[in-house]
Design a protein around this motif. Structure first.
Motif, PDB file in Angstrom:
ATOM      1  N   GLN A   6       0.707  -1.223   0.075  1.00  0.00           N
ATOM      2  CA  GLN A   6       0.061  -0.108  -0.124  1.00  0.00           C
ATOM      3  C   GLN A   6       1.042   1.133   0.234  1.00  0.00           C
ATOM      4  OE1 GLN A   6      -2.840   0.067   3.157  1.00  0.00           O
ATOM      5  NE2 GLN A   6      -4.059   1.908   2.174  1.00  0.00           N
ATOM      6  N   HIS A   7       0.668   2.137  -0.780  1.00  0.00           N
ATOM      7  CA  HIS A   7       1.288   3.451  -0.917  1.00  0.00           C
ATOM      8  C   HIS A   7       0.618   4.363  -0.122  1.00  0.00           C
ATOM      9  CE1 HIS A   7       3.247   6.713  -3.451  1.00  0.00           C
ATOM     10  NE2 HIS A   7       3.594   6.714  -2.447  1.00  0.00           N
ATOM     11  N   ASN A  15      -3.812  22.336  10.267  1.00  0.00           N
ATOM     12  CA  ASN A  15      -5.077  22.575  10.892  1.00  0.00           C
ATOM     13  C   ASN A  15      -5.304  21.891  12.295  1.00  0.00           C
ATOM     14  OD1 ASN A  15      -6.313  24.404   9.071  1.00  0.00           O
ATOM     15  ND2 ASN A  15      -7.176  22.805   8.142  1.00  0.00           N
ATOM     16  N   HIS A  16      -4.456  20.839  12.455  1.00  0.00           N
ATOM     17  CA  HIS A  16      -4.501  19.954  13.469  1.00  0.00           C
ATOM     18  C   HIS A  16      -3.263  19.944  14.270  1.00  0.00           C
ATOM     19  CE1 HIS A  16      -8.544  18.987  11.681  1.00  0.00           C
ATOM     20  NE2 HIS A  16      -8.978  19.092  13.105  1.00  0.00           N
ATOM     21  N   ASP A  17      -2.260  20.452  13.472  1.00  0.00           N
ATOM     22  CA  ASP A  17      -0.746  20.349  14.025  1.00  0.00           C
ATOM     23  C   ASP A  17      -0.431  18.964  14.312  1.00  0.00           C
ATOM     24  OD1 ASP A  17       1.782  21.351  14.697  1.00  0.00           O
ATOM     25  OD2 ASP A  17       1.291  21.723  16.613  1.00  0.00           O
ATOM     26  N   CYS A  18      -0.676  18.009  13.565  1.00  0.00           N
ATOM     27  CA  CYS A  18      -0.413  16.588  13.686  1.00  0.00           C
ATOM     28  C   CYS A  18      -0.050  15.793  12.279  1.00  0.00           C
ATOM     29  CB  CYS A  18      -1.549  15.741  14.261  1.00  0.00           C
ATOM     30  SG  CYS A  18      -2.944  15.456  13.409  1.00  0.00           S
ATOM     31  N   LEU A  19       0.167  14.821  12.348  1.00  0.00           N
ATOM     32  CA  LEU A  19       0.666  13.890  11.213  1.00  0.00           C
ATOM     33  C   LEU A  19      -0.715  13.528  10.581  1.00  0.00           C
ATOM     34  CD1 LEU A  19       3.872  11.912  11.926  1.00  0.00           C
ATOM     35  CD2 LEU A  19       3.747  14.099  10.638  1.00  0.00           C
ATOM     36  N   ALA A  20      -0.938  13.458   9.181  1.00  0.00           N
ATOM     37  CA  ALA A  20      -2.117  12.625   8.648  1.00  0.00           C
ATOM     38  C   ALA A  20      -1.791  11.849   7.643  1.00  0.00           C
ATOM     39  CB  ALA A  20      -3.029  14.011   8.021  1.00  0.00           C
ATOM     40  N   PHE A  21      -2.290  10.850   7.457  1.00  0.00           N
ATOM     41  CA  PHE A  21      -2.082   9.828   6.546  1.00  0.00           C
ATOM     42  C   PHE A  21      -3.249   9.494   5.751  1.00  0.00           C
ATOM     43  CE2 PHE A  21       1.309   9.097   9.616  1.00  0.00           C
ATOM     44  CZ  PHE A  21       2.145   8.703   9.151  1.00  0.00           C
ATOM     45  N   ILE A  22      -2.931   9.213   4.215  1.00  0.00           N
ATOM     46  CA  ILE A  22      -4.315   9.026   3.508  1.00  0.00           C
ATOM     47  C   ILE A  22      -3.579   8.019   2.310  1.00  0.00           C
ATOM     48  CG2 ILE A  22      -3.661  11.049   2.041  1.00  0.00           C
ATOM     49  CD1 ILE A  22      -6.841  10.953   1.474  1.00  0.00           C
ATOM     50  N   ASP A  23      -4.380   7.170   1.567  1.00  0.00           N
ATOM     51  CA  ASP A  23      -4.042   6.330   0.727  1.00  0.00           C
ATOM     52  C   ASP A  23      -3.700   7.104  -0.624  1.00  0.00           C
ATOM     53  OD1 ASP A  23      -4.248   3.591  -0.704  1.00  0.00           O
ATOM     54  OD2 ASP A  23      -5.534   4.694  -1.898  1.00  0.00           O
ATOM     55  N   ALA A  24      -2.519   6.767  -1.116  1.00  0.00           N
ATOM     56  CA  ALA A  24      -2.137   7.711  -2.356  1.00  0.00           C
ATOM     57  C   ALA A  24      -2.913   7.864  -3.465  1.00  0.00           C
ATOM     58  CB  ALA A  24      -0.543   7.297  -2.616  1.00  0.00           C
ATOM     59  N   ALA A 128       9.585   9.814  12.543  1.00  0.00           N
ATOM     60  CA  ALA A 128      10.507   8.802  12.050  1.00  0.00           C
ATOM     61  C   ALA A 128      10.213   7.451  12.456  1.00  0.00           C
ATOM     62  CB  ALA A 128      11.833   9.458  12.455  1.00  0.00           C
ATOM     63  N   GLU A 129      10.041   7.014  13.705  1.00  0.00           N
ATOM     64  CA  GLU A 129       9.568   5.760  14.043  1.00  0.00           C
ATOM     65  C   GLU A 129       8.505   5.232  13.277  1.00  0.00           C
ATOM     66  OE1 GLU A 129       8.999   5.467  18.379  1.00  0.00           O
ATOM     67  OE2 GLU A 129      11.204   6.498  18.941  1.00  0.00           O
ATOM     68  N   LEU A 130       7.337   5.868  13.286  1.00  0.00           N
ATOM     69  CA  LEU A 130       6.163   5.424  12.490  1.00  0.00           C
ATOM     70  C   LEU A 130       6.453   5.230  11.224  1.00  0.00           C
ATOM     71  CD1 LEU A 130       3.148   4.675  12.465  1.00  0.00           C
ATOM     72  CD2 LEU A 130       2.571   7.212  12.355  1.00  0.00           C
ATOM     73  N   VAL A 131       6.989   6.180  10.569  1.00  0.00           N
ATOM     74  CA  VAL A 131       7.283   5.731   9.130  1.00  0.00           C
ATOM     75  C   VAL A 131       8.260   4.693   8.816  1.00  0.00           C
ATOM     76  CG1 VAL A 131       8.401   6.889   6.985  1.00  0.00           C
ATOM     77  CG2 VAL A 131       6.680   7.998   8.486  1.00  0.00           C
ATOM     78  N   ALA A 132       9.021   4.430   9.757  1.00  0.00           N
ATOM     79  CA  ALA A 132      10.023   3.260   9.716  1.00  0.00           C
ATOM     80  C   ALA A 132       9.207   2.101   9.822  1.00  0.00           C
ATOM     81  CB  ALA A 132      11.278   3.484  10.767  1.00  0.00           C
ATOM     82  N   GLU A 133       8.389   2.078  10.830  1.00  0.00           N
ATOM     83  CA  GLU A 133       7.689   0.643  11.261  1.00  0.00           C
ATOM     84  C   GLU A 133       6.623   0.563   9.798  1.00  0.00           C
ATOM     85  OE1 GLU A 133       5.766  -1.039  14.750  1.00  0.00           O
ATOM     86  OE2 GLU A 133       6.611   0.714  15.620  1.00  0.00           O
ATOM     87  N   LEU A 134       6.159   1.541   9.344  1.00  0.00           N
ATOM     88  CA  LEU A 134       5.284   1.456   8.059  1.00  0.00           C
ATOM     89  C   LEU A 134       5.966   0.501   6.994  1.00  0.00           C
ATOM     90  CD1 LEU A 134       3.245   4.329   8.122  1.00  0.00           C
ATOM     91  CD2 LEU A 134       2.156   2.229   8.468  1.00  0.00           C
ATOM     92  N   ARG A 135       7.424   1.084   6.820  1.00  0.00           N
ATOM     93  CA  ARG A 135       8.247   0.565   5.813  1.00  0.00           C
ATOM     94  C   ARG A 135       8.578  -0.798   5.887  1.00  0.00           C
ATOM     95  NH1 ARG A 135      11.064   6.351   4.903  1.00  0.00           N
ATOM     96  NH2 ARG A 135       9.342   7.211   3.501  1.00  0.00           N
ATOM     97  N   GLU A 140       4.590   1.641   1.067  1.00  0.00           N
ATOM     98  CA  GLU A 140       5.584   2.565   0.651  1.00  0.00           C
ATOM     99  C   GLU A 140       4.821   3.868   1.053  1.00  0.00           C
ATOM    100  OE1 GLU A 140       5.984   4.694  -3.897  1.00  0.00           O
ATOM    101  OE2 GLU A 140       5.294   2.816  -3.763  1.00  0.00           O
ATOM    102  N   VAL A 141       5.557   4.787   1.792  1.00  0.00           N
ATOM    103  CA  VAL A 141       5.366   6.046   2.488  1.00  0.00           C
ATOM    104  C   VAL A 141       6.024   7.259   1.883  1.00  0.00           C
ATOM    105  CG1 VAL A 141       5.011   7.089   4.711  1.00  0.00           C
ATOM    106  CG2 VAL A 141       5.385   4.550   4.491  1.00  0.00           C
ATOM    107  N   THR A 142       5.266   8.156   1.252  1.00  0.00           N
ATOM    108  CA  THR A 142       5.812   9.312   0.888  1.00  0.00           C
ATOM    109  C   THR A 142       5.438  10.625   1.481  1.00  0.00           C
ATOM    110  OG1 THR A 142       5.844   8.406  -1.428  1.00  0.00           O
ATOM    111  CG2 THR A 142       5.794  10.558  -1.211  1.00  0.00           C
TER     112      THR A 142
END
Length: 161
Positions: A6-7, A15-24, A128-135, A140-142
């Protein structure tokens, strides 16, 4: 360990001062629709913008020619759903659909808003830790902050034709 490929696109949702993730692929399609509506020069053009991923807040089911004639200049920042921040859908909620539950629990917390329901607040310092775990799990994380904030409606008030 097997996982579906999954990418994901992520970024700092201002707006929420946090990280957001969505399907590419979803992100790309929605961004194209937002840009198409923002580029409309008249209400007639805005009503004609075809949406397959989002609903059209300027569409005929929301406004008809009695409200705004087809030849009247269109500014996305003046559309009711954009003004009240109900369009597009809050981007920070998407992590609840695309991130594995154990990572949601470890890196974020569910926050309830008065008008928009729940979203996953993921602090910036966990990136950094979350992206590393996803990878490690085959994702695939961009990172694309501009795309994430466009999907959150940020800046639509300053879009000019």
């Amino acid at each position: 360990m097997t996982t579906q490929h999954q990418h994901l696109v992520y970024g700092h949702a201002i707006n929420h001062d946090c990280l957001a993730f969505i399907d590419a692929p979803t992100a790309a399609g929605e961004a194209a629709e937002i840009r198409a509506l923002a580029a409309a020069r008249t209400w007639g053009e805005a009503r004609q913008v075809q949406m397959t991923r989002l609903w059209n807040p300027a569409g005929p089911e929301c406004y008809d020619e009695d409200d705004y004639p087809d030849d009247e200049p269109f500014r996305i920042a003046e559309v009711g759903a954009v003004v009240d921040m109900s369009w597009p859908k809050m981007v920070a909620v998407r992590a609840l659909d695309v991130l594995p539950e154990d990572l949601q629990d470890r890196y974020g917390k569910v926050v309830l808003t008065v008008h928009d329901g729940e979203y996953l607040e993921i602090p910036l310092d966990g990136e950094a830790e979350l992206v590393a775990e996803l990878r490690e799990r085959g994702y695939e994380v961009t990172r694309d902050d501009d795309l994430i904030n466009l999907l959150d409606g940020l800046g639509l008030g300053s879009v000019t034709a």
